[in-house]
Design a protein around this motif. Structure first.
Motif, PDB file in Angstrom:
ATOM      1  N   PRO A 145      41.718  49.340  31.324  1.00  0.00           N
ATOM      2  CA  PRO A 145      41.614  50.795  31.515  1.00  0.00           C
ATOM      3  C   PRO A 145      42.372  51.249  32.770  1.00  0.00           C
ATOM      4  O   PRO A 145      42.438  50.522  33.760  1.00  0.00           O
ATOM      5  CB  PRO A 145      40.111  51.039  31.693  1.00  0.00           C
ATOM      6  CG  PRO A 145      39.440  49.818  31.164  1.00  0.00           C
ATOM      7  CD  PRO A 145      40.412  48.688  31.344  1.00  0.00           C
ATOM      8  N   ALA A 146      42.932  52.442  32.712  1.00  0.00           N
ATOM      9  CA  ALA A 146      43.647  53.003  33.859  1.00  0.00           C
ATOM     10  C   ALA A 146      42.728  53.002  35.078  1.00  0.00           C
ATOM     11  O   ALA A 146      41.546  53.326  34.980  1.00  0.00           O
ATOM     12  CB  ALA A 146      44.119  54.418  33.536  1.00  0.00           C
ATOM     13  N   GLY A 147      43.273  52.572  36.200  1.00  0.00           N
ATOM     14  CA  GLY A 147      42.523  52.567  37.444  1.00  0.00           C
ATOM     15  C   GLY A 147      41.722  51.299  37.700  1.00  0.00           C
ATOM     16  O   GLY A 147      41.223  51.096  38.801  1.00  0.00           O
ATOM     17  N   HIS A 148      41.595  50.442  36.695  1.00  0.00           N
ATOM     18  CA  HIS A 148      40.844  49.190  36.864  1.00  0.00           C
ATOM     19  C   HIS A 148      41.805  48.082  37.264  1.00  0.00           C
ATOM     20  O   HIS A 148      42.849  47.897  36.652  1.00  0.00           O
ATOM     21  CB  HIS A 148      40.134  48.815  35.560  1.00  0.00           C
ATOM     22  CG  HIS A 148      39.483  47.462  35.598  1.00  0.00           C
ATOM     23  ND1 HIS A 148      38.391  47.191  36.394  1.00  0.00           N
ATOM     24  CD2 HIS A 148      39.783  46.306  34.955  1.00  0.00           C
ATOM     25  CE1 HIS A 148      38.039  45.923  36.221  1.00  0.00           C
ATOM     26  NE2 HIS A 148      38.872  45.366  35.359  1.00  0.00           N
ATOM     27  N   GLU A 149      41.464  47.331  38.287  1.00  0.00           N
ATOM     28  CA  GLU A 149      42.263  46.177  38.694  1.00  0.00           C
ATOM     29  C   GLU A 149      41.474  44.917  38.368  1.00  0.00           C
ATOM     30  O   GLU A 149      40.458  44.637  38.992  1.00  0.00           O
ATOM     31  CB  GLU A 149      42.564  46.235  40.191  1.00  0.00           C
ATOM     32  CG  GLU A 149      43.551  45.174  40.615  1.00  0.00           C
ATOM     33  CD  GLU A 149      44.055  45.374  42.038  1.00  0.00           C
ATOM     34  OE1 GLU A 149      44.213  44.369  42.741  1.00  0.00           O
ATOM     35  OE2 GLU A 149      44.270  46.534  42.422  1.00  0.00           O
ATOM     36  N   PRO A 150      41.922  44.145  37.371  1.00  0.00           N
ATOM     37  CA  PRO A 150      41.185  42.940  36.976  1.00  0.00           C
ATOM     38  C   PRO A 150      41.067  41.932  38.113  1.00  0.00           C
ATOM     39  O   PRO A 150      41.973  41.794  38.930  1.00  0.00           O
ATOM     40  CB  PRO A 150      42.018  42.352  35.833  1.00  0.00           C
ATOM     41  CG  PRO A 150      42.862  43.479  35.352  1.00  0.00           C
ATOM     42  CD  PRO A 150      43.105  44.345  36.550  1.00  0.00           C
ATOM     43  N   THR A 151      39.963  41.228  38.145  1.00  0.00           N
ATOM     44  CA  THR A 151      39.742  40.173  39.128  1.00  0.00           C
ATOM     45  C   THR A 151      40.251  38.848  38.570  1.00  0.00           C
ATOM     46  O   THR A 151      40.484  38.714  37.364  1.00  0.00           O
ATOM     47  CB  THR A 151      38.246  40.034  39.450  1.00  0.00           C
ATOM     48  OG1 THR A 151      37.571  39.597  38.259  1.00  0.00           O
ATOM     49  CG2 THR A 151      37.654  41.343  39.943  1.00  0.00           C
ATOM     50  N   VAL A 152      40.386  37.880  39.443  1.00  0.00           N
ATOM     51  CA  VAL A 152      40.759  36.541  39.006  1.00  0.00           C
ATOM     52  C   VAL A 152      39.689  36.007  38.056  1.00  0.00           C
ATOM     53  O   VAL A 152      40.007  35.404  37.028  1.00  0.00           O
ATOM     54  CB  VAL A 152      40.961  35.601  40.216  1.00  0.00           C
ATOM     55  CG1 VAL A 152      41.131  34.163  39.766  1.00  0.00           C
ATOM     56  CG2 VAL A 152      42.149  36.053  41.048  1.00  0.00           C
ATOM     57  N   ALA A 153      38.423  36.240  38.369  1.00  0.00           N
ATOM     58  CA  ALA A 153      37.329  35.775  37.500  1.00  0.00           C
ATOM     59  C   ALA A 153      37.435  36.397  36.112  1.00  0.00           C
ATOM     60  O   ALA A 153      37.207  35.727  35.104  1.00  0.00           O
ATOM     61  CB  ALA A 153      35.978  36.101  38.133  1.00  0.00           C
ATOM     62  N   GLU A 154      37.781  37.664  36.048  1.00  0.00           N
ATOM     63  CA  GLU A 154      37.948  38.329  34.746  1.00  0.00           C
ATOM     64  C   GLU A 154      39.102  37.699  33.971  1.00  0.00           C
ATOM     65  O   GLU A 154      38.985  37.427  32.772  1.00  0.00           O
ATOM     66  CB  GLU A 154      38.211  39.815  34.959  1.00  0.00           C
ATOM     67  CG  GLU A 154      38.330  40.616  33.684  1.00  0.00           C
ATOM     68  CD  GLU A 154      38.594  42.097  33.941  1.00  0.00           C
ATOM     69  OE1 GLU A 154      38.832  42.802  32.943  1.00  0.00           O
ATOM     70  OE2 GLU A 154      38.571  42.548  35.109  1.00  0.00           O
ATOM     71  N   ALA A 155      40.205  37.441  34.653  1.00  0.00           N
ATOM     72  CA  ALA A 155      41.359  36.824  33.994  1.00  0.00           C
ATOM     73  C   ALA A 155      41.012  35.430  33.483  1.00  0.00           C
ATOM     74  O   ALA A 155      41.375  35.057  32.359  1.00  0.00           O
ATOM     75  CB  ALA A 155      42.537  36.763  34.962  1.00  0.00           C
ATOM     76  N   GLU A 156      40.290  34.657  34.281  1.00  0.00           N
ATOM     77  CA  GLU A 156      39.885  33.316  33.842  1.00  0.00           C
ATOM     78  C   GLU A 156      38.957  33.391  32.638  1.00  0.00           C
ATOM     79  O   GLU A 156      39.073  32.584  31.711  1.00  0.00           O
ATOM     80  CB  GLU A 156      39.222  32.571  34.999  1.00  0.00           C
ATOM     81  CG  GLU A 156      40.206  32.168  36.076  1.00  0.00           C
ATOM     82  CD  GLU A 156      39.543  31.566  37.306  1.00  0.00           C
ATOM     83  OE1 GLU A 156      38.311  31.717  37.488  1.00  0.00           O
ATOM     84  OE2 GLU A 156      40.271  30.941  38.095  1.00  0.00           O
TER      85      GLU A 156
END
Length: 91
Positions: free
Chosen positions: A53-64
């Motif tokens: 979503p616009a404005g959300h910056e994924p975390t490393v944990a989310e990417a993993e």
């Protein structure tokens, strides 16, 4: 005990077409052709794509977590690959 390297990188792209244009650009292709000089062949997915979503910056944990989900269940609307993309939610 020896441990292997773990490398991670997160990039944001507007859409799969923009990512594909980068991945298949002449400069990137030149590097990809030499990747076996630096990396072993991966036995599982190493890249996961998903809509953010616009404005959300994924975390490393989310990417993993997304990468683990892709490896366990394969591509779907929640997480996918460049070979098998899914439309953005609400499209």
């Amino acid at each position: 005990m020896s441990r292997g390297w773990k490398s991670g990188e997160t990039r944001w792209w507007q859409d799969p077409d923009a990512l594909e244009a980068y991945v298949y650009s002449p400069g990137h292709i030149a590097v990809l052709r030499r990747r076996r000089e630096w990396f072993s062949r991966a036995g599982e997915a190493m890249t996961a794509l998903w809509w953010v979503p616009a404005g959300h910056e994924p975390t490393v944990a989310e990417a993993e977590a997304k990468l683990r989900r892709l490896r366990a269940r394969g591509p779907g609307p929640e997480v996918f690959t460049l070979r098998e993309t899914f439309p953005a939610p609400g499209v």
